[in-house]
Design a protein around this motif. Structure first.
Motif, PDB file in Angstrom:
ATOM      1  N   ALA A 119       0.840  -1.197   0.000  1.00 59.60           N
ATOM      2  CA  ALA A 119       0.000   0.000   0.000  1.00 59.60           C
ATOM      3  C   ALA A 119       0.871   1.240   0.000  1.00 59.60           C
ATOM      4  N   ALA A 120       0.327   2.302  -0.567  1.00 58.09           N
ATOM      5  CA  ALA A 120       0.988   3.600  -0.553  1.00 58.09           C
ATOM      6  C   ALA A 120       0.039   4.638   0.002  1.00 58.09           C
ATOM      7  N   HIS A 121       0.604   5.663   0.630  1.00 57.97           N
ATOM      8  CA  HIS A 121      -0.202   6.713   1.242  1.00 57.97           C
ATOM      9  C   HIS A 121       0.367   8.072   0.821  1.00 57.97           C
ATOM     10  N   PRO A 122      -0.258   8.705  -0.198  1.00 59.25           N
ATOM     11  CA  PRO A 122       0.284   9.973  -0.690  1.00 59.25           C
ATOM     12  C   PRO A 122      -0.132  11.172   0.165  1.00 59.25           C
ATOM     13  N   PHE A 123       0.668  12.235   0.040  1.00 61.73           N
ATOM     14  CA  PHE A 123       0.407  13.487   0.740  1.00 61.73           C
ATOM     15  C   PHE A 123       0.397  14.632  -0.262  1.00 61.73           C
ATOM     16  N   ASP A 124      -0.242  15.731   0.131  1.00 59.61           N
ATOM     17  CA  ASP A 124      -0.167  16.933  -0.696  1.00 59.61           C
ATOM     18  C   ASP A 124       1.303  17.302  -0.881  1.00 59.61           C
ATOM     19  N   GLY A 125       1.667  17.644  -2.081  1.00 61.78           N
ATOM     20  CA  GLY A 125       3.056  17.991  -2.347  1.00 61.78           C
ATOM     21  C   GLY A 125       3.789  16.940  -3.135  1.00 61.78           C
ATOM     22  N   GLY A 126       3.164  15.752  -3.328  1.00 64.01           N
ATOM     23  CA  GLY A 126       3.755  14.754  -4.210  1.00 64.01           C
ATOM     24  C   GLY A 126       4.581  13.673  -3.565  1.00 64.01           C
ATOM     25  N   THR A 127       4.632  13.617  -2.242  1.00 60.93           N
ATOM     26  CA  THR A 127       5.365  12.551  -1.567  1.00 60.93           C
ATOM     27  C   THR A 127       4.395  11.464  -1.113  1.00 60.93           C
ATOM     28  N   ALA A 128       4.947  10.325  -0.706  1.00 63.48           N
ATOM     29  CA  ALA A 128       4.107   9.221  -0.234  1.00 63.48           C
ATOM     30  C   ALA A 128       4.898   8.330   0.701  1.00 63.48           C
ATOM     31  N   ALA A 129       4.219   7.759   1.675  1.00 64.13           N
ATOM     32  CA  ALA A 129       4.776   6.695   2.510  1.00 64.13           C
ATOM     33  C   ALA A 129       4.310   5.375   1.930  1.00 64.13           C
ATOM     34  N   ILE A 130       5.117   4.342   2.084  1.00 61.23           N
ATOM     35  CA  ILE A 130       4.738   3.046   1.529  1.00 61.23           C
ATOM     36  C   ILE A 130       4.778   1.968   2.605  1.00 61.23           C
ATOM     37  N   LEU A 131       3.880   0.994   2.447  1.00 64.26           N
ATOM     38  CA  LEU A 131       3.907  -0.230   3.246  1.00 64.26           C
ATOM     39  C   LEU A 131       4.513  -1.300   2.361  1.00 64.26           C
ATOM     40  N   GLY A 132       5.794  -1.594   2.588  1.00 64.29           N
ATOM     41  CA  GLY A 132       6.513  -2.528   1.738  1.00 64.29           C
ATOM     42  C   GLY A 132       6.403  -3.960   2.204  1.00 64.29           C
ATOM     43  N   GLY A 133       7.141  -4.821   1.518  1.00 64.04           N
ATOM     44  CA  GLY A 133       7.089  -6.232   1.839  1.00 64.04           C
ATOM     45  C   GLY A 133       7.834  -6.625   3.097  1.00 64.04           C
ATOM     46  N   SER A 134       8.645  -5.715   3.641  1.00 64.83           N
ATOM     47  CA  SER A 134       9.373  -6.013   4.872  1.00 64.83           C
ATOM     48  C   SER A 134       9.303  -4.819   5.810  1.00 64.83           C
ATOM     49  N   VAL A 135       9.603  -5.074   7.069  1.00 68.63           N
ATOM     50  CA  VAL A 135       9.644  -4.000   8.051  1.00 68.63           C
ATOM     51  C   VAL A 135      10.706  -2.979   7.668  1.00 68.63           C
ATOM     52  N   ASP A 136      11.872  -3.458   7.271  1.00 71.58           N
ATOM     53  CA  ASP A 136      12.967  -2.544   6.932  1.00 71.58           C
ATOM     54  C   ASP A 136      12.624  -1.680   5.726  1.00 71.58           C
ATOM     55  N   ALA A 195      -0.777   6.305  17.506  1.00 70.19           N
ATOM     56  CA  ALA A 195      -0.119   7.215  16.564  1.00 70.19           C
ATOM     57  C   ALA A 195       0.901   8.118  17.245  1.00 70.19           C
ATOM     58  N   ARG A 196       0.835   8.232  18.573  1.00 72.08           N
ATOM     59  CA  ARG A 196       1.796   9.075  19.294  1.00 72.08           C
ATOM     60  C   ARG A 196       3.213   8.537  19.186  1.00 72.08           C
ATOM     61  N   ARG A 197       3.357   7.295  18.757  1.00 74.81           N
ATOM     62  CA  ARG A 197       4.694   6.727  18.563  1.00 74.81           C
ATOM     63  C   ARG A 197       5.419   7.395  17.393  1.00 74.81           C
ATOM     64  N   PHE A 198       4.652   8.014  16.505  1.00 73.71           N
ATOM     65  CA  PHE A 198       5.230   8.585  15.295  1.00 73.71           C
ATOM     66  C   PHE A 198       5.203  10.108  15.350  1.00 73.71           C
ATOM     67  N   GLY A 199       6.253  10.725  14.818  1.00 68.48           N
ATOM     68  CA  GLY A 199       6.353  12.173  14.848  1.00 68.48           C
ATOM     69  C   GLY A 199       6.275  12.841  13.497  1.00 68.48           C
ATOM     70  N   THR A 200       6.380  12.063  12.414  1.00 71.75           N
ATOM     71  CA  THR A 200       6.341  12.635  11.072  1.00 71.75           C
ATOM     72  C   THR A 200       4.960  12.444  10.455  1.00 71.75           C
ATOM     73  N   LYS A 201       4.659  13.285   9.464  1.00 76.00           N
ATOM     74  CA  LYS A 201       3.377  13.113   8.777  1.00 76.00           C
ATOM     75  C   LYS A 201       3.350  11.782   8.035  1.00 76.00           C
ATOM     76  N   GLU A 202       4.523  11.312   7.584  1.00 78.95           N
ATOM     77  CA  GLU A 202       4.583  10.037   6.873  1.00 78.95           C
ATOM     78  C   GLU A 202       4.225   8.876   7.791  1.00 78.95           C
ATOM     79  N   GLY A 203       4.851   8.816   8.944  1.00 79.59           N
ATOM     80  CA  GLY A 203       4.566   7.734   9.875  1.00 79.59           C
ATOM     81  C   GLY A 203       3.132   7.775  10.376  1.00 79.59           C
ATOM     82  N   ARG A 204       2.665   8.964  10.736  1.00 81.94           N
ATOM     83  CA  ARG A 204       1.304   9.107  11.258  1.00 81.94           C
ATOM     84  C   ARG A 204       0.253   8.861  10.178  1.00 81.94           C
ATOM     85  N   GLY A 205       0.532   9.348   8.970  1.00 79.48           N
ATOM     86  CA  GLY A 205      -0.421   9.155   7.891  1.00 79.48           C
ATOM     87  C   GLY A 205      -0.533   7.709   7.463  1.00 79.48           C
ATOM     88  N   LEU A 206       0.611   7.034   7.303  1.00 77.10           N
ATOM     89  CA  LEU A 206       0.596   5.621   6.930  1.00 77.10           C
ATOM     90  C   LEU A 206      -0.186   4.810   7.954  1.00 77.10           C
TER      91      LEU A 206
END
Length: 504
Positions: A119-136, A195-206
Motif C-alpha cells: 500500500a501507498a499513502h500519498p500526501f499533498d506535495g507529491g510525496t508518499a509513505a509506503i507499506l513494503g514487503g518487509s519491516v525494513d 499514533a503518538r509513537r510517530f512524529g512525522t506526517k509520513e509515519g502518522r499518515g501511513l
C-alpha cells in the motif's frame, strides 16, 4: 487473455428451488437429507462447508444467487473486456488465513499476484509513505520514524505464527499468553493513541490509513488491532490479488469442496426454515438481522433480544472505473502499489471518519483505492486499466459520493479524470441488494468496536451457537469478523463437528 469475466473451474452446480425438502425443526429426525446444510456461499460459508465435508459428511451448500462467492465475485461492470471486483479486491487476510493455507487451492486455478508494495499513502506535495514487503523496507521510507516503526512491528511480525490462531478465532485463553498480551496492549488501544509513537506526517499518515480499515472513528478503542494485523500481513504474506478476479478465490474453494463430494445449489433464496432440506446441523452465513427474518420463532427470548440489539457500522459507497491508462499518481510509490490510501494527514482522516460516523459527509473523505490491472493484465484490454475505490458513508446512505471520491483521486493524481472511459457506482442500498449480508452497506457484518469485538453476535459460551440446538451462525458477524479469511466459517464448523457429530 483480454477478459476474464465470471469464470468457473468445472464444478457441478445443482439448481433447484421447488424440491427442497422441509427442514426438521428438531434437527434430530432420522434419516435426514444431509448431515449438514450451509446457507450462504461467501468465503465463510464455503469454508464451513469444506471443513464439514473434509470429515466425510454429506454437505449441501445453498446460495441465493446464480454464482457462489458472496463478496468474492467479478464482472464486466463498465465496458466489455474490463473485469472488476464487485466487492473485495485485495486479499491480505486470505493469504494470511491459517485455514486457506491448508487447502490446495492452487490446484483449482487460484494464482496470487503480489504487487510487492502492499500500500501507498500519498500526501499533498507529491510525496508518499509506503507499506513494503518487509519491516525494513517500510521503515526506510519513514525517515526519523523508521526506528519507531521497527520497534513496533518487528516483534509482532516475529510472533505472527503464534498470534494468527489466537487473533483469528473466538475469545479463549491463549496458548501464547505473553505474545498475546504484547499485541493486546497495542491492539486494544485507540489508533490515535498509538499514533503518538510517530512524529512525522509520513509515519502518522501511513498508520492512520491502516487503522481506517476498521470503519469507525479512529478515536475508538481497539481500532489499532485491525491496522496492526494488516501491517503484519503485508510483511508476512503481502497484500496479493487473485489473477483474473476475486471470483477465482470462490471458484477454487467451490471446486475443492465439490472434489470432496460436496453439493452446491444456486439460484435458491431461502426466506424461511421450512424451505430447507432436513439435516443434523445447519450453518448460516447470515448476519443477525437476517437470522431474525429467517426464523425468529426458533430463537430463545434472550438470544432474540441480543440479536435485535446487534449494531451495524458505517457503509461504503463504491466506484469502479474503466480507464484509458494507468492512474497518473504524482508520487512514484503510488504507481507501484496494489492499494492506495487517499487520506493525506492523520488529522484529516480522523476528522473525516468522525464526521461520517455522526452521519455527515466530509468534503475530502478517506478513499481506499485498488489498481489491480497495474499488476494483472487480464483485467483490461491491452493499454487500458481498471480501478476500484470506496469511501465510508453513514449506514444506509444513498447519497452519491462520485464527485467527492473522484476529486480526492484527482488531488493526488492530476489528470485522472481525463482517463475515465466509464464508471459503475454502488451505494449502500445497491450493495445490500447485491449481498444481503451488507446491511446498510456495512461490509464487516457489524461494527467491530470494543463492545462487539468479543461478543459478536451475542454473549454466549460459543459465539457460533444459536439458541436452537444444531443451528450455527458462521458469518462475519462472528469472530474474528470481516475480511476474506474464512475463519468464521471454519470455527463455526469445528463447533458443529464437536457438538453434533462428536468429532474432534
Amino acid at each position: 487473455m483480454k477478459s476474464c469475466g465470471i469464470t468457473t473451474f468445472g464444478y457441478v452446480i445443482n439448481r433447484h428451488s421447488q424440491n427442497l425438502t422441509r427442514h426438521s425443526q428438531t434437527m434430530t429426525r432420522q434419516p435426514t437429507d444431509y448431515d449438514a446444510v450451509v446457507l450462504g456461499s461467501g468465503p465463510n460459508g464455503l469454508s464451513a462447508a469444506i471443513t464439514l465435508q473434509q470429515q466425510g459428511l454429506s454437505v449441501l451448500l445453498i446460495e441465493g444467487r446464480d454464482e457462489v462467492g458472496g463478496g468474492l465475485r467479478s464482472a464486466e461492470l463498465t465496458l466489455p473486456g474490463f473485469t472488476h471486483d464487485i466487492c473485495s479486491a485485495i486479499h491480505p487476510m486470505a493469504a494470511a488465513s491459517p485455514f486457506f493455507n491448508t487447502l490446495p487451492l492452487h490446484k483449482y486455478g487460484l494464482e496470487w499476484i503480489d504487487p510487492g508494495i502492499a500500500a501507498a499513502h500519498p500526501f499533498d506535495g507529491g510525496t508518499a509513505a509506503i507499506l513494503g514487503g518487509s519491516v525494513d523496507q517500510t521503515a526506510e521510507g519513514l525517515g526519523r520514524d523508521g526506528h519507531a516503526y521497527r520497534r513496533l512491528m518487528t516483534p509482532l511480525v516475529k510472533d505472527w505464527p503464534k498470534l494468527a490462531p489466537e487473533l483469528l478465532g473466538p475469545l479463549h485463553f491463549p496458548a501464547h499468553p505473553l505474545s498475546m498480551a504484547a499485541f493486546g496492549w497495542k491492539g486494544l488501544s485507540a489508533s490515535t493513541w498509538l499514533a503518538r509513537r510517530f512524529g512525522t506526517k509520513e509515519g502518522r499518515g501511513l498508520w492512520g490509513g491502516m487503522a481506517a480499515h476498521s470503519i469507525q472513528p479512529l478515536t475508538n478503542l481497539s481500532t489499532s488491532a485491525i491496522g496492526l494485523v494488516l501491517m503484519i500481513a503485508a510483511h508476512v504474506n503481502g497484500w496479493p490479488l487473485p489473477k483474473g478476479g476475486a471470483n477465482r478465490i470462490a471458484d477454487a474453494l467451490a471446486s475443492y469442496f465439490i472434489s470432496l463430494g460436496g453439493k452446491i445449489s444456486t439460484g435458491t433464496y431461502i426466506q424461511k426454515m421450512s424451505q430447507l432440506p432436513s439435516s443434523r446441523a445447519l450453518l448460516l452465513d447470515l448476519t443477525p438481522r437476517q437470522l431474525l427474518q429467517l426464523g425468529g420463532h426458533h430463537w430463545s427470548s434472550l438470544y432474540k433480544w441480543q440479536l435485535e440489539r446487534y449494531r451495524y457500522g458505517m457503509g461504503v459507497f463504491k466506484i469502479d472505473w474503466a480507464l484509458d491508462g494507468c492512474i497518473p499518481f504524482t508520487a512514484p510509490g503510488c504507481r507501484q502499489a496494489g492499494t492506495v490510501h487517499l487520506g493525506n494527514t492523520l488529522e484529516e482522516m480522523v476528522a473525516s471518519e468522525a464526521l461520517t460516523a455522526k452521519g455527515g459527509y466530509p468534503e475530502q473523505p478517506f478513499v481506499l483505492l485498488a489498481q489491480q490491472s497495474a499488476f494483472d493484465p487480464t483485467r483490461a484490454p491491452q493499454g487500458k486499466h481498471t480501478a476500484w475505490a470506496y469511501c465510508h458513508v453513514p449506514n444506509g446512505s444513498q447519497k452519491d459520493r462520485t464527485e467527492a471520491i473522484e476529486r480526492q483521486v484527482e488531488r493526488f493524481a492530476p489528470g485522472f479524470r481525463e482517463r475515465i472511459l466509464a464508471r459503475h457506482v454502488m451505494n449502500t442500498a445497491q450493495l445490500e441488494e447485491y449481498n444481503p449480508n451488507y446491511i446498510g452497506g456495512d461490509i464487516n457484518g457489524g461494527v467491530i468496536d470494543l463492545g462487539q469485538l468479543f461478543t459478536r453476535p451475542a454473549l454466549r459460551s460459543s459465539p457460533y451457537r444459536t439458541s436452537e440446538k444444531g443451528i450455527y451462525i458462521c458469518s462475519s458477524s462472528t469472530p474474528p469478523g470481516g475480511g476474506v479469511h474464512g475463519m468464521c466459517g471454519y470455527h463455526a464448523a469445528r463447533r458443529a463437528l464437536k457438538d453434533v457429530f462428536q468429532l474432534p
